[in-house]
Scaffold this active site. Sequence first.
Site, short mmCIF file in Angstrom:
data_model
loop_
_atom_site.label_atom_id
_atom_site.label_comp_id
_atom_site.label_asym_id
_atom_site.label_seq_id
_atom_site.Cartn_x
_atom_site.Cartn_y
_atom_site.Cartn_z
N ASN A 117 2.71 -15.38 -18.72
CA ASN A 117 3.68 -14.28 -19.85
C ASN A 117 2.72 -13.57 -20.71
O ASN A 117 1.77 -13.91 -21.24
CB ASN A 117 4.11 -15.56 -20.53
CG ASN A 117 4.88 -15.06 -21.71
OD1 ASN A 117 5.51 -13.91 -21.62
ND2 ASN A 117 4.89 -15.74 -22.88
N LYS A 503 24.65 -5.11 -39.94
CA LYS A 503 24.23 -6.48 -39.61
C LYS A 503 25.14 -7.40 -40.36
O LYS A 503 25.41 -8.48 -39.89
CB LYS A 503 22.67 -6.66 -39.68
CG LYS A 503 21.66 -7.25 -38.99
CD LYS A 503 21.73 -6.84 -37.65
CE LYS A 503 22.75 -6.11 -36.95
NZ LYS A 503 22.60 -5.45 -35.63
N GLU A 506 28.94 -7.40 -39.60
CA GLU A 506 28.88 -8.15 -38.25
C GLU A 506 29.10 -9.47 -38.24
O GLU A 506 29.96 -10.27 -37.86
CB GLU A 506 28.06 -7.69 -37.25
CG GLU A 506 28.01 -6.70 -36.59
CD GLU A 506 26.64 -6.46 -35.52
OE1 GLU A 506 26.94 -6.51 -34.49
OE2 GLU A 506 25.53 -6.32 -36.08
N LYS A 618 28.29 -8.53 -26.54
CA LYS A 618 26.75 -8.40 -26.43
C LYS A 618 26.82 -6.99 -25.73
O LYS A 618 26.02 -5.99 -26.02
CB LYS A 618 26.09 -9.33 -25.79
CG LYS A 618 24.59 -9.25 -25.80
CD LYS A 618 23.95 -9.21 -27.13
CE LYS A 618 22.44 -8.68 -27.11
NZ LYS A 618 22.18 -8.21 -28.68
#
Length: 623
Positions: A117, A503, A506, A618
């Site tokens: 990763n 933000k 929402e 989304k």
Amino acid sequence: MCGITGYIGDGITLDEDDDAGAAAGNGGVASVGDIVHEGLRNLEYRGYDSAGVALVGETSGLTVAKRSGEVDNLTVPDVPDATLGVGHTRWSTHGPPTDANAHPHTDCAGDVAVVHNGIVENHEALKRELADHEFTSDTDTEVIPHLIEEELAAQRGEGDLLNAVRAVEVRLEGSYAICAVREGEDEIVVARRGSPLVLGRDDDATFVASDVTAFLEHTRDVTYLEDGDVAALSADGVEIYADGDLVDRGVETVTWEADAAEKGGYEHYMRKEIHEQPEALRQTIAGRLDVDGGDVDLDVSFPPGFLADLEEIQIVACGTSNYAGRYAAQLFEELSGVRATVEIASEYEFGAGRSPDRTLVVAVTQSGETADTLGAVRRANAAGARTFAVTNTLGSTVTREVDDTAFIRAGPEIGVAATKTFASQVATLTMLAVAIGRERGALGAADARPVLEGLRDLPGAVQQVLDAEPKVREAATEYGDSEAFFFVGRQLGVPVALEGALKLKEISYDHAEGFAAGELKHGPLALVTPDTPVLAVLTDGARADETMNNVTEAQTRGAPAIGCVSAGEEYGTLDVSLPVPDVGLVEPLVANVYLQLFAYHVANDKDRSIDKPRNLAKSVTVE
Ligand code: F6R
């Protein structure tokens, strides 16, 4: 952001309700393969482009299985004598999500397998040194098993995997967490630098993963590795080395419940993703900055002469991505000397009087699937303009419709409200602005250097803000019940103010609006009362003193004021002052992290549905 996991032990005797038991279908013993596969299912939030496992047994040797697609697409081979295994779920950065690019990757002989990763920034240079090795993928990761193979050969049969990984680890540049296994060796060797890795300890087994979620149903006793650690895991325990010395990293007990564990111990994905920003930003910039040379490498090339003749950059995007575009437009003008405009994608038309062959249309979209943004790209393509996507999602529709793409590499974002992807979008667009400026000759290396230094220091600066979260939480509790909230800034502070307001509205459902600070007095000031806090971006790049004058105008009408202020500066009249580390042009982006945290805590105090706010999705695939 990928997920890696591993297990060494004799398998696990299962309870009826054990997930790995259900997967095993026998309610008896989960094999090593079952345990690793289940760990991957638990890590799928970190990536779902491909999945793979490597299993090692005394007589069966090394068995590798991998394929593109989600974890459940993978059939894990039945290897009854396997005593250890590692697995990987991928979020593609180097190379498309194909079977060949899926991890694990192996050496030429097929004796060593590695899952990884992170990003090996110097993989190209290392690959050149490994010219006589056979590579089968486009990944940066594949250099690691080949380097281990070289090292084992150099040790002439005396060597073991642990010593080989220790020798190889110091040659890797970038961020990584790796797990390596080798046929004939009864241990998993792991290493970390910049990417997370945690060990799980049980009486007769050891687990490893990017995140405890992978193995939490089996053990809660964990050891967190630190950067630079290399460890050998056996069923009986672990040996951890740092700078060549054996070290003890202690054992902690995780107390989270299963639901919280999926969110890394956070109550919501959104807060988790806010806290992932340093890691996400490290991935965004990995291998792309040449700070000393004052240049960036985004791995895109424009047709000869295109940039020299460029007249205009048009950015098209929606919502948060549009605000990232507004931030970038200012940087494009400043750094590349090209006029830049931002359009709401649903409003975009190419426009008469513009020259398509001298225009670059940049679509900014996290998902790469937003219908309004795709519509704008199609209109730009139809007009004959060159199109460019900045997206988080490999293989998304936008990548197939534009001429060039730069990936932001933020990893999957599950919370509907975009957080880490905004930061990674702005960072990527900043690099694009530098790249264009440098190639056009509008930006000298000396002028590019401080911008790149700011980008380099951005993950650390964001971490400092995250460490100051208690102060923001306090402010959210004190002012969260207000009637409305106004966010202000100038220049680079304007898109941050707009994003801060978006933000908050929402996820808290409160009324919030963002303004250019100078506009307050042209109307919105009529709304200001002692019950309408003003949140201000007072950093470098946001004409802080002038903005503070406007904040004072609001304070005179009784409004409380919360300011994100460049570290070292002081505005004594602010009710709350939140210090922002100095990172130059990306400093307002760091201030944005305070606004994300403020929105989060206001909404959380109201018990809102933070990860799935009402009426929102989304990915908005309708016009
Ligand atoms: C807000 C948010 C949305 C998206 C917008 C565009 O938090 O997430 O405003 O930014 O729907 O989505 P993408 O970037 O996927 O095109």
